[in-house]
Design a protein around this motif. Structure first.
Motif, PDB file in Angstrom:
ATOM      1  N   ALA A 110       0.927  -0.962  -0.124  1.00 36.18           N
ATOM      2  CA  ALA A 110      -0.024  -0.217  -0.103  1.00 36.18           C
ATOM      3  C   ALA A 110       0.809   1.305   0.074  1.00 36.18           C
ATOM      4  O   ALA A 110       0.563   2.189  -0.716  1.00 36.18           O
ATOM      5  CB  ALA A 110      -0.981   0.065   1.359  1.00 36.18           C
ATOM      6  N   LEU A 111       1.907   1.412   0.808  1.00 32.00           N
ATOM      7  CA  LEU A 111       2.733   2.215   0.875  1.00 32.00           C
ATOM      8  C   LEU A 111       3.504   2.544  -0.496  1.00 32.00           C
ATOM      9  O   LEU A 111       3.671   3.671  -1.076  1.00 32.00           O
ATOM     10  CB  LEU A 111       3.772   1.984   1.944  1.00 32.00           C
ATOM     11  N   LEU A 112       3.907   1.480  -1.123  1.00 31.74           N
ATOM     12  CA  LEU A 112       4.879   1.694  -2.435  1.00 31.74           C
ATOM     13  C   LEU A 112       3.631   2.048  -3.470  1.00 31.74           C
ATOM     14  O   LEU A 112       3.978   2.895  -4.296  1.00 31.74           O
ATOM     15  CB  LEU A 112       5.205   0.317  -2.874  1.00 31.74           C
ATOM     16  N   GLU A 113       2.491   1.596  -3.396  1.00 29.60           N
ATOM     17  CA  GLU A 113       1.477   1.854  -4.383  1.00 29.60           C
ATOM     18  C   GLU A 113       1.257   3.490  -4.329  1.00 29.60           C
ATOM     19  O   GLU A 113       1.146   4.329  -5.354  1.00 29.60           O
ATOM     20  CB  GLU A 113       0.201   1.181  -4.260  1.00 29.60           C
ATOM     21  N   LEU A 114       1.360   3.854  -3.126  1.00 32.02           N
ATOM     22  CA  LEU A 114       0.901   5.677  -2.695  1.00 32.02           C
ATOM     23  C   LEU A 114       2.154   6.304  -3.685  1.00 32.02           C
ATOM     24  O   LEU A 114       1.692   7.274  -4.167  1.00 32.02           O
ATOM     25  CB  LEU A 114       0.785   5.630  -1.245  1.00 32.02           C
ATOM     26  N   PHE A 115       3.266   5.800  -2.951  1.00 30.60           N
ATOM     27  CA  PHE A 115       4.252   6.593  -3.657  1.00 30.60           C
ATOM     28  C   PHE A 115       4.176   6.414  -5.275  1.00 30.60           C
ATOM     29  O   PHE A 115       4.464   7.655  -5.830  1.00 30.60           O
ATOM     30  CB  PHE A 115       5.764   5.798  -3.195  1.00 30.60           C
ATOM     31  N   MET A 116       3.915   5.241  -5.885  1.00 29.71           N
ATOM     32  CA  MET A 116       3.883   5.241  -7.395  1.00 29.71           C
ATOM     33  C   MET A 116       2.908   5.939  -7.839  1.00 29.71           C
ATOM     34  O   MET A 116       2.952   6.623  -8.991  1.00 29.71           O
ATOM     35  CB  MET A 116       3.853   3.818  -7.589  1.00 29.71           C
ATOM     36  N   ARG A 117       1.933   6.165  -7.109  1.00 34.04           N
ATOM     37  CA  ARG A 117       0.739   7.061  -7.636  1.00 34.04           C
ATOM     38  C   ARG A 117       1.053   8.540  -7.710  1.00 34.04           C
ATOM     39  O   ARG A 117       0.198   9.415  -8.174  1.00 34.04           O
ATOM     40  CB  ARG A 117      -0.607   6.719  -6.903  1.00 34.04           C
ATOM     41  N   HIS A 118       1.904   8.978  -6.738  1.00 35.72           N
ATOM     42  CA  HIS A 118       2.418  10.248  -6.485  1.00 35.72           C
ATOM     43  C   HIS A 118       3.870  10.545  -6.929  1.00 35.72           C
ATOM     44  O   HIS A 118       4.509  10.799  -5.804  1.00 35.72           O
ATOM     45  CB  HIS A 118       2.024  10.863  -5.179  1.00 35.72           C
ATOM     46  N   PRO A 119       4.489  10.015  -8.038  1.00 37.09           N
ATOM     47  CA  PRO A 119       5.890  10.232  -8.389  1.00 37.09           C
ATOM     48  C   PRO A 119       6.291  11.866  -8.140  1.00 37.09           C
ATOM     49  O   PRO A 119       5.452  12.752  -8.395  1.00 37.09           O
ATOM     50  CB  PRO A 119       5.905   9.649  -9.716  1.00 37.09           C
ATOM     51  N   THR A 120       7.405  11.913  -7.351  1.00 38.39           N
ATOM     52  CA  THR A 120       8.073  13.100  -7.180  1.00 38.39           C
ATOM     53  C   THR A 120       7.271  14.015  -6.302  1.00 38.39           C
ATOM     54  O   THR A 120       7.984  15.064  -5.934  1.00 38.39           O
ATOM     55  CB  THR A 120       8.399  13.985  -8.554  1.00 38.39           C
ATOM     56  N   GLN A 121       6.287  13.625  -5.907  1.00 36.74           N
ATOM     57  CA  GLN A 121       5.570  14.614  -5.017  1.00 36.74           C
ATOM     58  C   GLN A 121       6.042  14.155  -3.706  1.00 36.74           C
ATOM     59  O   GLN A 121       6.026  13.016  -3.260  1.00 36.74           O
ATOM     60  CB  GLN A 121       3.970  14.369  -4.922  1.00 36.74           C
ATOM     61  N   VAL A 122       6.065  15.366  -2.872  1.00 34.55           N
ATOM     62  CA  VAL A 122       6.598  14.820  -1.280  1.00 34.55           C
ATOM     63  C   VAL A 122       5.316  14.582  -0.603  1.00 34.55           C
ATOM     64  O   VAL A 122       4.508  15.491  -0.557  1.00 34.55           O
ATOM     65  CB  VAL A 122       7.223  16.344  -0.632  1.00 34.55           C
ATOM     66  N   LEU A 123       5.368  13.402   0.341  1.00 35.68           N
ATOM     67  CA  LEU A 123       4.262  12.825   0.840  1.00 35.68           C
ATOM     68  C   LEU A 123       4.609  13.243   2.335  1.00 35.68           C
ATOM     69  O   LEU A 123       5.648  12.613   2.906  1.00 35.68           O
ATOM     70  CB  LEU A 123       3.740  11.536   0.686  1.00 35.68           C
ATOM     71  N   SER A 124       3.427  13.792   3.249  1.00 38.26           N
ATOM     72  CA  SER A 124       3.882  14.110   4.514  1.00 38.26           C
ATOM     73  C   SER A 124       3.647  12.863   5.370  1.00 38.26           C
ATOM     74  O   SER A 124       2.861  11.887   4.820  1.00 38.26           O
ATOM     75  CB  SER A 124       3.151  15.267   5.063  1.00 38.26           C
ATOM     76  N   ARG A 125       4.147  12.677   6.521  1.00 42.85           N
ATOM     77  CA  ARG A 125       3.806  11.537   7.393  1.00 42.85           C
ATOM     78  C   ARG A 125       2.363  11.398   7.520  1.00 42.85           C
ATOM     79  O   ARG A 125       1.576  10.266   7.410  1.00 42.85           O
ATOM     80  CB  ARG A 125       4.630  11.326   8.848  1.00 42.85           C
ATOM     81  N   SER A 126       1.598  12.627   7.775  1.00 43.46           N
ATOM     82  CA  SER A 126       0.357  12.156   8.229  1.00 43.46           C
ATOM     83  C   SER A 126      -0.443  12.099   6.899  1.00 43.46           C
ATOM     84  O   SER A 126      -1.576  11.192   6.990  1.00 43.46           O
ATOM     85  CB  SER A 126      -0.241  13.538   8.820  1.00 43.46           C
ATOM     86  N   GLN A 127      -0.025  12.715   5.886  1.00 43.05           N
ATOM     87  CA  GLN A 127      -0.657  12.028   4.417  1.00 43.05           C
ATOM     88  C   GLN A 127      -0.575  10.334   4.455  1.00 43.05           C
ATOM     89  O   GLN A 127      -1.481   9.928   3.997  1.00 43.05           O
ATOM     90  CB  GLN A 127      -0.113  12.733   3.421  1.00 43.05           C
ATOM     91  N   ILE A 128       0.643   9.826   4.676  1.00 46.26           N
ATOM     92  CA  ILE A 128       0.920   8.558   4.420  1.00 46.26           C
ATOM     93  C   ILE A 128       0.073   7.825   5.261  1.00 46.26           C
ATOM     94  O   ILE A 128      -0.468   7.021   5.105  1.00 46.26           O
ATOM     95  CB  ILE A 128       2.454   8.032   4.433  1.00 46.26           C
ATOM     96  N   LEU A 129       0.060   8.281   6.570  1.00 46.32           N
ATOM     97  CA  LEU A 129      -0.536   7.685   7.757  1.00 46.32           C
ATOM     98  C   LEU A 129      -2.085   7.572   7.372  1.00 46.32           C
ATOM     99  O   LEU A 129      -2.712   6.269   7.615  1.00 46.32           O
ATOM    100  CB  LEU A 129      -0.543   8.321   9.057  1.00 46.32           C
ATOM    101  N   SER A 130      -2.532   8.602   7.067  1.00 48.16           N
ATOM    102  CA  SER A 130      -4.049   8.726   6.556  1.00 48.16           C
ATOM    103  C   SER A 130      -4.452   7.567   5.287  1.00 48.16           C
ATOM    104  O   SER A 130      -5.528   7.365   5.257  1.00 48.16           O
ATOM    105  CB  SER A 130      -4.654   9.977   6.601  1.00 48.16           C
TER     106      SER A 130
END
Ligand code: CA
Length: 225
Positions: A158-178
């Motif tokens: 799930a974490l890798l998919e989230l990163f792959m869906r938002h390439p180059t975008q900085v994701l905050s810890r709370s965004q990732i957590l939620s």
């Protein structure tokens, strides 16, 4: 995630902006339906959700919703209004709103409803995601880097998919957590850092550039080599 708040009560607006920012959302405010329409045209694809008050100066908020749906703008809307009659709710939902929340509202509940809608609108349309030599098969849930198969636990996936869906975008810890963990997690938890560590160990290949970068004070980012 970018949220447009269409609301004329500045007290509610500042409360929403403060609360949503703390959760890692980006916010834009419009004080009328006309202003909201202008902002929607500016933001276009960058907009993820609209929080819509109905009682606005000038046009009623419902006009903005109607305009959006008649122009095939599919961005999700949550109506946030003092109008609590069943017929108002039915009218709002029938006009194309994804949810309807009445004032006074509990912020935690609003956040949960926002997350539910964003999850629903984020369903995969492609069967594969690829960045550089990293590839995700969304149907079989298998990842490869440089031709090498990588076994991932569900949260790592799930974490890798989230990163792959938002390439180059900085994701905050709370965004990732939620997005990746249940809402019941303590926002002060270090679970995100721990799992980014697991993921890095699995997707890094000796001799190839690391894909997940730490952005100090902001979060993490997946950047193509
Ligand atoms: Ca109002």
């Amino acid at each position: 995630m970018h949220v447009l708040i269409v609301e004329d009560d500045t007290r509610i607006t500042s409360f929403l902006v403060k609360g949503l920012r703390a959760e890692g959302y980006v916010t834009t405010v419009a004080g009328s339906a006309e202003d909201g329409r202008r902002r929607m045209m500016e933001l276009e694809e960058d907009l993820d959700l609209v929080l819509l008050d109905l009682g606005l100066p000038g046009e009623d908020g419902s006009e903005l919703l109607r305009w959006s749906r008649s122009h095939n703008v599919s961005v999700p809307f949550i109506i946030l209004t003092a109008r609590a009659e069943v017929r108002d709710k039915v009218k709002g939902l029938d006009a194309g709103a994804n949810d309807y929340v009445t004032k006074p509202f509990a912020f935690e509940e609003l956040l949960a409803r926002i997350r539910a809608i964003l999850r629903a609108s984020d369903q995969p349309t492609a069967t594969e995601l690829a960045i550089g030599d990293l590839r995700l098969d969304l149907l079989s849930k298998v990842a490869w880097r440089a031709g090498r198969r990588i076994e991932l636990a569900p949260r790592e996936w799930a974490l890798l998919e989230l990163f792959m869906r938002h390439p180059t975008q900085v994701l905050s810890r709370s965004q990732i957590l939620s997005r990746v963990w249940d809402y019941s997690f303590d926002p002060g938890s270090n679970v995100v850092d721990v799992y980014v560590g697991y993921l890095r160990r699995k997707i890094n290949v000796p001799g190839l550039p690391p894909l997940i970068q730490t952005v100090r004070g902001a979060g993490y980012r997946l950047a193509p080599p």
